[in-house]
Design an enzyme around this catalytic site. Structure first.
Site, PDB file in Angstrom:
ATOM      1  CE1 TYR A  35     -16.632-100.564  12.609  1.00  0.00           C
ATOM      2  CE2 TYR A  35     -17.366 -98.803  11.397  1.00  0.00           C
ATOM      3  CZ  TYR A  35     -17.404 -99.301  12.329  1.00  0.00           C
ATOM      4  OH  TYR A  35     -17.708 -99.003  13.503  1.00  0.00           O
ATOM      5  N   GLY A  55     -15.352-104.056  25.769  1.00  0.00           N
ATOM      6  CA  GLY A  55     -14.388-102.859  25.650  1.00  0.00           C
ATOM      7  C   GLY A  55     -14.958-101.406  26.076  1.00  0.00           C
ATOM      8  CB  ALA A  56     -15.699-101.691  29.487  1.00  0.00           C
ATOM      9  CG  ASN A  57      -9.967-101.873  27.544  1.00  0.00           C
ATOM     10  OD1 ASN A  57     -10.601-102.217  26.796  1.00  0.00           O
ATOM     11  ND2 ASN A  57      -8.608-102.524  26.598  1.00  0.00           N
ATOM     12  CB  ILE A  64     -17.437 -94.509  23.747  1.00  0.00           C
ATOM     13  CG1 ILE A  64     -17.196 -95.838  22.863  1.00  0.00           C
ATOM     14  CG2 ILE A  64     -16.640 -93.296  22.483  1.00  0.00           C
ATOM     15  CD1 ILE A  64     -18.666 -95.535  21.564  1.00  0.00           C
ATOM     16  CB  SER A  79     -21.489 -97.347  13.268  1.00  0.00           C
ATOM     17  OG  SER A  79     -20.704 -96.170  12.466  1.00  0.00           O
TER      18      SER A  79
END
Length: 638
Positions: free
Chosen positions: A518, A364-366, A369, A493
């Site tokens: 979640y 998820g680095a696009n 954070i 989280s």
């Protein structure tokens, strides 16, 4: 021939020895006037520095030096074209792409406020502020005013830096330890502050005006140091030496030949002139000094007038009134908001560990954070693999990181954590292409408003946030073990604290709630980390789970439209920006002191105690078994 030379020397002995004496004298004078040198080898990686008046002279030399030390350097200049030219020159000489230009006219309060607003919005921290810009008028009839009606020398040399510094103080305090460097002059010794005519409306003499503004710089520094005691922000004033710079640009043409002779004899070049500024900005031994005056990289005693604390306090009050620095505007609400924002910004990773030769995967680095984490690790020298499901965004992010860091070893690989087939294909690709894997950061996650299923029939939140990282990590475990010491970082989280694992309906087929789903997925991240740590004891692979803080990212992209206004209010009040949100991920990935810790939970770069449910070892073991069954993890084959 030798007889002729001997006769010549005898005949011209006096002029020859006189010329030699003058030459030696000039050489000694030049050497003396070149002054001290900053010998500190401090690096400034990840630090943010502002240098005013940095498009020329000692300001540019200062910016050049700090860019070489790894800082992000912001050139604050009133001439944008010259500023861009200077920035490009510095980028070319240092190889740093992190040199930027912002417009700032210190003779305009509006420009100063706009600049400060821009910095506060764009920069999560500010480590060094260098008030370098200044001017000098030579004509006795040259009294000019700024756009706000101040005498221009006093307005530009003192009031401008006074306002700018005050507007950026909260950011500097947040970034402590941080420094403020005010470039003054030995000319201050010839001045006194005329509080009855501070704006020189009754009489104006250019040299006196300049000297008075330089005295104001020192008095401002002394009072500022008093006000900043205990905050971690230190400040320094200095005389750079007699330097040939653009400060003399308004000198009459008739006087310039005389000035050039004087400059030739006793002036420093700009590089020598920048040394004391650099010394005050980076020298480690000055960390516990504040409010002092320096020359030739040594602390010196300023004039008696510059030590008058009554005058310093009075000058502060007068200056604040002139620039309309309204301290009262920080009302109880404003102060509360500021404290809430400062608290929510959280901890910071201070490790200066390098990652040369290391391989890192960030999912998820696009964006968000994940991208900030990848950017930081690329700056540290790692080969960073951005594992993302969006091809176009992934390639764009990789190119952006390569441009910002100069690290060409940043690559994109396709990974959809909602697809077991995609995860297995990605893992196979990594195992084939990489000889080692040093850090795996399971960062990707989502938050959806309705129940959806993955291509494998799992509830989308649980499938993407837990089952995907669970399978990916297990498929890469052999490579991580081979590369030990290595690390696994799982982004969870604080939402885990209100959750339980519903083992009777882990896939939410009977009942679905956005927040319950979640929270369960984030609790699963923490339990997975604990069980993983237990299984990896003695292998050299350590693992960490963490809460990044409440960050405004695309994790909320699927939130119902009606809920977005409410979310945005909370984001404005308490959210971190993405760079602040990435700090705990980076801390867990690189902090050397964590090498012997594994299975713990972190928040704001500190180990924290998770919820009671997250400490349940039996639930952690049970979740592992259930997860392995769901993703068909064949431990003999995988």
């Amino acid at each position: 021939m030798s007889d002729q030379i001997t006769e010549f020397l005898k005949t011209n002995y006096i002029p020859i020895t006189s010329a030699a004496a003058v030459g030696i004298g000039l050489l000694m004078l030049r050497r003396y006037s070149s002054g001290g040198k900053c010998y500190s080898d401090a690096t400034l990686n990840s630090k943010v520095v502002i240098v005013t008046g940095a498009n020329t002279g000692i300001g540019k030399e200062t910016a050049l030096d700090l860019a070489r030390r790894g800082a992000k350097v912001i050139l604050a200049c009133r001439n944008l074209e010259k500023g861009e030219d200077a920035a490009e020159e510095i980028r070319r000489k240092t190889g740093s792409r992190n040199v930027v230009v912002k417009t700032l006219d210190l003779a305009s309060l509006a420009s100063i406020r706009a600049f400060a607003d821009s910095i506060i919005k764009s920069e999560p921290h500010l480590d060094i502020l260098i008030n370098n810009a200044g001017l000098f008028y030579f004509y006795s009839d040259s009294r000019r005013e700024t756009s706000d009606g101040f005498e221009q020398v006093f307005g530009t040399n003192h009031l401008g830096p006074f306002l700018l510094t005050n507007l950026l103080l909260d950011l500097l305090k947040k970034s402590a330890p941080s420094r403020i460097v005010n470039v003054s002059s030995s000319g201050h010794a010839e001045a006194n502050i005329n509080f009855d005519d501070i704006n020189s409306t009754e009489s104006f003499e250019p040299v006196a005006a300049y000297c008075r503004s330089k005295l104001a710089n020192i008095l401002f520094t002394k009072e500022l140091a008093e006000r900043l005691k205990g905050t971690g922000v230190t400040c320094y004033s200095l005389h750079p030496g007699f330097v040939a710079t653009d400060v003399f640009r308004s000198m009459p043409l008739l006087l310039k030949p005389l000035l050039n002779v004087i400059l030739l004899l006793i002036s420093k070049n700009c590089k020598d002139g920048a040394q004391t500024t650099i010394h005050c900005a980076v020298e480690e031994s000055l960390a516990n000094e504040s409010g002092y005056y320096y020359c030739d990289c040594k602390q010196k005693k300023p004039s008696k007038a510059a030590q008058d604390m009554v005058a310093a306090k009075k000058l502060w009050k007068v200056s604040a009134e002139m620039v309309k620095l309204d301290i009262k505007q920080d009302s109880a609400v404003g102060i509360g908001f500021m404290m809430l924002r400062r608290y929510s910004a959280g901890g910071k990773c201070y490790s200066d560990a390098t990652l040369n030769g290391k391989v890192v995967i960030v999912t998820g680095a696009n964006t968000g954070i994940g991208k900030e984490t990848a950017l930081d690790l690329a700056k540290r020298g790692a080969k960073v693999i951005l594992a993302c499901r969006d091809l176009a965004k992934g390639e764009d992010a990789a190119q952006e990181i390569r441009t910002k860091t100069g690290n060409q070893n940043v690559v994109f690989k396709l990974l959809d954590l909602a697809s077991l087939a995609s995860i297995r294909a990605f893992a196979d690709s990594i195992i084939k292409s990489e000889q080692h894997l040093d850090i795996l950061i399971n960062n990707a996650g989502l938050f959806v408003s309705d129940r959806y299923e993955t291509s494998d029939g799992f509830e989308l939140t649980f499938g993407t946030n837990h089952l995907g990282p669970f399978l990916l990590t297990n498929l890469l475990l052999d490579l991580l073990k081979k590369s030990a010491p290595s690390r696994i970082v799982n982004v969870s989280s604080t939402a885990h604290a209100g959750a339980k694992i519903n083992f009777d309906d882990v896939n939410a087929t009977k009942r679905f709630s956005t927040h319950v789903a979640y929270g369960q997925s984030k609790l699963a991240n923490v339990l997975f980390t604990k069980e993983l740590a237990r299984r990896l004891k003695g292998t050299g692979v350590t693992c960490y789970s963490l809460h990044p803080g409440f960050v405004s990212t695309e994790v909320f992209r699927d939130l119902a439209i009606w809920a977005r206004p409410i979310l945005y209010v909370f984001l404005i009040l308490i959210s971190k920006n993405c760079k602040d949100g990435a700090q705990t991920s980076i801390h867990c990935a690189v902090e050397e002191s964590l090498a012997n810790e594994s299975g713990y939970y972190y928040s704001d770069c500190k180990q924290k105690k998770p919820s009671a449910e997250a400490l349940n070892v039996e639930d952690a073991k049970r979740l592992w078994k259930v997860s392995a069954d769901l993703v068909k993890l064949d431990t003999k084959k995988d």
